[in-house]
Write a protein that holds these residues in place. Sequence first.
Motif, PDB file in Angstrom:
ATOM      1  N   LYS A  51       0.659  -1.314  -0.038  1.00  0.00           N
ATOM      2  CA  LYS A  51      -0.091   0.142  -0.114  1.00  0.00           C
ATOM      3  C   LYS A  51       0.972   1.088  -0.098  1.00  0.00           C
ATOM      4  N   SER A  52      -0.226   2.059  -0.494  1.00  0.00           N
ATOM      5  CA  SER A  52       1.077   3.706  -0.808  1.00  0.00           C
ATOM      6  C   SER A  52       0.413   4.056   1.005  1.00  0.00           C
ATOM      7  N   GLN A  53       1.820   4.888   2.132  1.00  0.00           N
ATOM      8  CA  GLN A  53       1.270   5.019   3.410  1.00  0.00           C
ATOM      9  C   GLN A  53       2.361   6.111   3.523  1.00  0.00           C
ATOM     10  N   TRP A  54       2.040   6.918   4.431  1.00  0.00           N
ATOM     11  CA  TRP A  54       2.538   8.442   4.505  1.00  0.00           C
ATOM     12  C   TRP A  54       3.322   7.839   5.949  1.00  0.00           C
ATOM     13  N   MET A  55       5.157   7.754   5.980  1.00  0.00           N
ATOM     14  CA  MET A  55       6.232   7.404   6.585  1.00  0.00           C
ATOM     15  C   MET A  55       6.494   8.616   7.589  1.00  0.00           C
ATOM     16  N   LEU A  56       6.839   8.226   8.323  1.00  0.00           N
ATOM     17  CA  LEU A  56       7.266   9.339   9.387  1.00  0.00           C
ATOM     18  C   LEU A  56       9.118   8.797   9.598  1.00  0.00           C
ATOM     19  N   ALA A  57       9.650   9.515   9.358  1.00  0.00           N
ATOM     20  CA  ALA A  57      11.165   8.583   9.030  1.00  0.00           C
ATOM     21  C   ALA A  57      11.884   8.918  10.787  1.00  0.00           C
ATOM     22  N   ARG A 100      12.321   0.558  12.817  1.00  0.00           N
ATOM     23  CA  ARG A 100      11.876   1.345  10.738  1.00  0.00           C
ATOM     24  C   ARG A 100      11.000   2.749  10.707  1.00  0.00           C
ATOM     25  N   ASP A 101      10.806   3.082   9.851  1.00  0.00           N
ATOM     26  CA  ASP A 101      10.341   4.341  10.001  1.00  0.00           C
ATOM     27  C   ASP A 101       8.675   3.815  10.333  1.00  0.00           C
ATOM     28  N   TRP A 102       7.913   5.098  10.731  1.00  0.00           N
ATOM     29  CA  TRP A 102       7.057   5.420  11.148  1.00  0.00           C
ATOM     30  C   TRP A 102       5.870   5.231  10.112  1.00  0.00           C
ATOM     31  N   VAL A 103       5.139   4.075  10.240  1.00  0.00           N
ATOM     32  CA  VAL A 103       4.051   3.639   9.379  1.00  0.00           C
ATOM     33  C   VAL A 103       2.883   4.843   9.690  1.00  0.00           C
ATOM     34  N   PHE A 104       3.131   6.086   8.903  1.00  0.00           N
ATOM     35  CA  PHE A 104       1.610   7.122   9.454  1.00  0.00           C
ATOM     36  C   PHE A 104       1.016   7.503   8.903  1.00  0.00           C
ATOM     37  N   SER A 105      -0.396   6.188   8.515  1.00  0.00           N
ATOM     38  CA  SER A 105      -1.262   6.451   7.795  1.00  0.00           C
ATOM     39  C   SER A 105      -1.852   5.439   8.895  1.00  0.00           C
ATOM     40  N   ARG A 106      -3.827   5.520   8.083  1.00  0.00           N
ATOM     41  CA  ARG A 106      -5.040   4.708   8.266  1.00  0.00           C
ATOM     42  C   ARG A 106      -5.838   5.012   7.671  1.00  0.00           C
ATOM     43  N   GLN A 107      -6.734   3.024   7.514  1.00  0.00           N
ATOM     44  CA  GLN A 107      -7.743   3.871   5.887  1.00  0.00           C
ATOM     45  C   GLN A 107      -8.710   4.601   6.963  1.00  0.00           C
ATOM     46  N   ARG A 108      -9.268   5.260   8.119  1.00  0.00           N
ATOM     47  CA  ARG A 108     -10.546   5.119   8.758  1.00  0.00           C
ATOM     48  C   ARG A 108     -10.049   5.783   9.140  1.00  0.00           C
ATOM     49  N   TYR A 109     -11.586   6.315   9.829  1.00  0.00           N
ATOM     50  CA  TYR A 109     -12.287   8.088   9.692  1.00  0.00           C
ATOM     51  C   TYR A 109     -12.161   8.669  11.447  1.00  0.00           C
ATOM     52  N   TRP A 110     -11.824   8.149  12.241  1.00  0.00           N
ATOM     53  CA  TRP A 110     -12.004   8.875  13.206  1.00  0.00           C
ATOM     54  C   TRP A 110     -10.085   8.685  13.770  1.00  0.00           C
ATOM     55  N   GLY A 111      -9.484   9.936  12.948  1.00  0.00           N
ATOM     56  CA  GLY A 111      -8.153   9.803  13.621  1.00  0.00           C
ATOM     57  C   GLY A 111      -7.941  11.906  12.918  1.00  0.00           C
ATOM     58  N   GLU A 112      -6.843  12.034  12.803  1.00  0.00           N
ATOM     59  CA  GLU A 112      -6.674  13.008  12.807  1.00  0.00           C
ATOM     60  C   GLU A 112      -6.273  12.670  11.112  1.00  0.00           C
ATOM     61  N   PRO A 113      -7.468  14.368  10.659  1.00  0.00           N
ATOM     62  CA  PRO A 113      -7.265  14.490   8.315  1.00  0.00           C
ATOM     63  C   PRO A 113      -5.769  14.569   8.373  1.00  0.00           C
ATOM     64  N   ILE A 114      -4.690  14.115   7.675  1.00  0.00           N
ATOM     65  CA  ILE A 114      -3.495  14.480   6.721  1.00  0.00           C
ATOM     66  C   ILE A 114      -3.846  15.729   6.114  1.00  0.00           C
ATOM     67  N   PRO A 115      -2.878  17.112   6.222  1.00  0.00           N
ATOM     68  CA  PRO A 115      -3.026  17.862   5.807  1.00  0.00           C
ATOM     69  C   PRO A 115      -2.596  18.136   4.621  1.00  0.00           C
ATOM     70  N   ILE A 116      -2.745  17.305   3.164  1.00  0.00           N
ATOM     71  CA  ILE A 116      -2.026  16.791   2.220  1.00  0.00           C
ATOM     72  C   ILE A 116      -3.232  16.590   1.283  1.00  0.00           C
ATOM     73  N   VAL A 117      -2.620  17.660  -0.020  1.00  0.00           N
ATOM     74  CA  VAL A 117      -3.325  18.005  -0.740  1.00  0.00           C
ATOM     75  C   VAL A 117      -3.189  17.266  -2.021  1.00  0.00           C
ATOM     76  N   LYS A 118      -3.572  16.407  -3.125  1.00  0.00           N
ATOM     77  CA  LYS A 118      -2.583  15.691  -4.014  1.00  0.00           C
ATOM     78  C   LYS A 118      -2.991  16.351  -5.384  1.00  0.00           C
ATOM     79  N   CYS A 119      -2.163  17.038  -6.342  1.00  0.00           N
ATOM     80  CA  CYS A 119      -2.197  17.551  -7.357  1.00  0.00           C
ATOM     81  C   CYS A 119      -1.790  17.118  -8.335  1.00  0.00           C
ATOM     82  N   ASP A 120      -2.759  16.486  -9.661  1.00  0.00           N
ATOM     83  CA  ASP A 120      -1.983  15.527 -10.730  1.00  0.00           C
ATOM     84  C   ASP A 120       0.166  16.389 -11.172  1.00  0.00           C
ATOM     85  N   LYS A 121       0.043  17.774 -11.334  1.00  0.00           N
ATOM     86  CA  LYS A 121       0.889  18.771 -11.517  1.00  0.00           C
ATOM     87  C   LYS A 121       1.985  19.064 -10.223  1.00  0.00           C
TER      88      LYS A 121
END
Length: 802
Positions: free
Chosen positions: A187-193, A418-439
């Motif tokens: 899976k594609s995950q947010w990671m913290l180093a 290991r680096d810390w897997v920092f995303s969950r595919q769940r509702y009840w957590g802090e939204p990750i404040p990132i936007v993905k733009c194709d450009k």
Amino acid sequence: MKYDHKQVEKKWQDIWDEKQCFHAENDSDKEKFYALVEFPYPSGQGLHVGHPRSYTALDIVARKKRMQGYNVLYPMGWDAFGLPTENFAIKNHVHPAEVTKKNIARFKSQLKSLGLSFDWSREINTTDPSYYKWTQWIFLQLFKKGLAYKKEMSVNWCTSCKCVLANEEVVNGVCERCGSEVVHKTKSQWMLAITKYAQRLIDDLDDVDYIERVKIQQRNWIGRSTGAEVDFKTTEGDTLTVYTTRPDTLFGATYMVISPEHPMIEQWADKLNNIEDVRAYREEAARKSDFERTELNKDKTGVKLDGVAAINPVNGKQIPIFVSDYVLMGYGTGAIMAVPAHDDRDWEFAKKFGCEIIEVVSGGEDVQKAAFTAKDETGILVNSDFLNGKTVKDAIPAMIEWLGEKGIGHAKVQYKLRDWVFSRQRYWGEPIPIVKCDKCGYVALPEDQLPLELPNVTSYEPTDNGESPLAHMTDWVNTTCPCCGGPAKRETDTMPQWAGSSWYFLRYMDPHNDKALASPEALKYWSPVDWYNGGMEHTTLHLLYSRFWHKFLYDIGVVPTKEPYAKRTSHGMILGENGEKMSKSRGNVVNPDEIVDTYGADTMRLYEMFIGDFEKAAPWSPKSIKGCRRFLERVWALADKVQDGDTYSEQHEVLMNRTIKKVGEDADNLKANTAIAALMTMLNEFYDKGVNKAEYKTFLALLNPFAPHITEELWQQLGETGLLSVAPWPTYDEAKTVESTVELAVQVNGKLKCTIKLAVDADKQTAIDTALAEEKVQHAIEGKQIVKQIVVPGKIVNLVVK
Ligand code: ANZ
Ligand code: ZN
């Protein structure tokens, strides 16, 4: 008057509240003391009797420090994002925020009923947008520094929670939370180093006062290992790099093993005559957890690559390459040189697959023994050309140098962390404040758009393909790119449970600040936490994560200290009466509300402290609760026997000074159990020999941190108008903590005649002279001759007469 705990406890809790007795001041000239306990997850079950053990222990410390004149911060809050709340919400169709609110209300009233001296004006809640605004802000700083990044990776996937788990959350191959099977999924995950901080997380342990087992567990978890990377050429002309802690054993490397996930396999696909076998083996391995794969005493499995081999660089020998699941892709380079004579796992594998075994560290008659002696740095190298005769200790750097000269290897430090897997595919957590733009790719949300609040959804169920429920919210998901203004999509993953707790102790310092996570002044005044108590189960999770975040915040100039906590201690678990872990299924759960109702909070507090050594697990025992209650009843009844007196009586002088010293020291060392025992002894002495007002007041002051309600009440009944909780802590005179006189028995011909009192350091002659001056002694020896004088210092004078 009878001791009515309900009336007394309610009365004083209200007074403390009203007078804001435990309010910590941010602008104070006083010396600060910051005591911290891990804030609870407000589950639907309510408070567990295990919670108050930690809270009461540090409450005692906090209360005593307050009496000693410190400006004490002892805060409480709620670590409220989490799966159980979300699962409850899914099942019962209520919003998780509603569930959380209800659970918090219950927890709070339970905690209040225990008389804990928290500064409730600083209460925090990690699910409050005004709080998670700053959790998101820290994430953005990490992102801007390149420490938060997105990566395709094999993750632990809980088949039941439908969610990614951190390595720490997988225990014995199953989900720590629900016990279901955990499989690997890409899976594609947010990671913290966090690995970038590995060395500092080890080094700075030297500067903090943590109990030893916490330091050991953190060091082991980070798992620093030193060795070398070595390049092996293959028959294809390409290079296979290994990580080894034992470059000295290179002459004994008779084959290589690569992880089933190693990328070279597909690169060699055309050359491999058995590529289908290899692929089948890889699929099988994917179904196993790392634990199953590396667990020592299991049968080794593997497939030998047919078509590609490697060349040992030290002797040019061609050696086979195997694929085996005991080599993990996530560690080192995912490939090893196998030295079966000196590595247990390689030994087992070589025996099964018939590989050559060459002894390179002398082990005497049998080679397997060498596997053990080789671990000793004094072992002597054999069959190793230019290393022969050297000790392992000297051979390692010699080989690294040789590899360096040839340009095929170098020294290398590795970490298990290991680096810390920092995303969950769940509702009840802090939204990750990132936007993905194709450009523009992944773009940080501008800080003035924080907090990015969770939108209201109608269903909290994770989707079957593993996407977060937020993915359904197209109105929310579709947005514009902050960078180019074009169409973009919001990140729909949320942060893991450990996010909010990674910095919460900073928020307590200045909880209502809306300009910063806390003001620089507040951070400067309160940092670091002076004493942090929490569970051993958080040593490699929360404690490590929060040290990492804190170091990062230090690096970007937000916090003033390198380490968040000056001191860390840990409590043992409270078990059921039968000595087993308390759980619903075992039917051994004790409800704290019932104990408080029947016996009172003061009894509950005393009991939880008296239950045994703080660091050890202790079974629940209803019998000793009754003992604690009886002790308090006797404290109460003693009030009627108090005589006048503004100073300690001579008979109790040593007792008073000694007990003040003991209780103070024990409280500072989390030995509440022995402090309480000393107070019990003191009470018995008072019942035996009487007690005056000065003595009783000191006694109440000493008992106050342990049993705050009853002592406040008795203090008031003595005519005191101030609160005992903020009265000065009693002081003692070291010289008066020991008896200055001793009592000796005086015998004549072995028969007891009387006792005499002497200075502790009196000599023999003084003892005899004092004995002879006693009338009863004179009477007994009248007309006789003393033939022998025996003195046992501090005990007996015996006169033998004829
Ligand atoms: C040759 C050798 C000879 C090794 C010997 C050990 C003893 P630590 O201490 O845990 O860092 N290794 C390296 N990468 C691996 C991986 N991805 N999966 C499984 N095993 C791996 O252990 C490092 C040692 O574990 C390395 O040193 C390697 O085996 C193995 F007498 O190399 B050794
Ligand atoms: Zn853009």
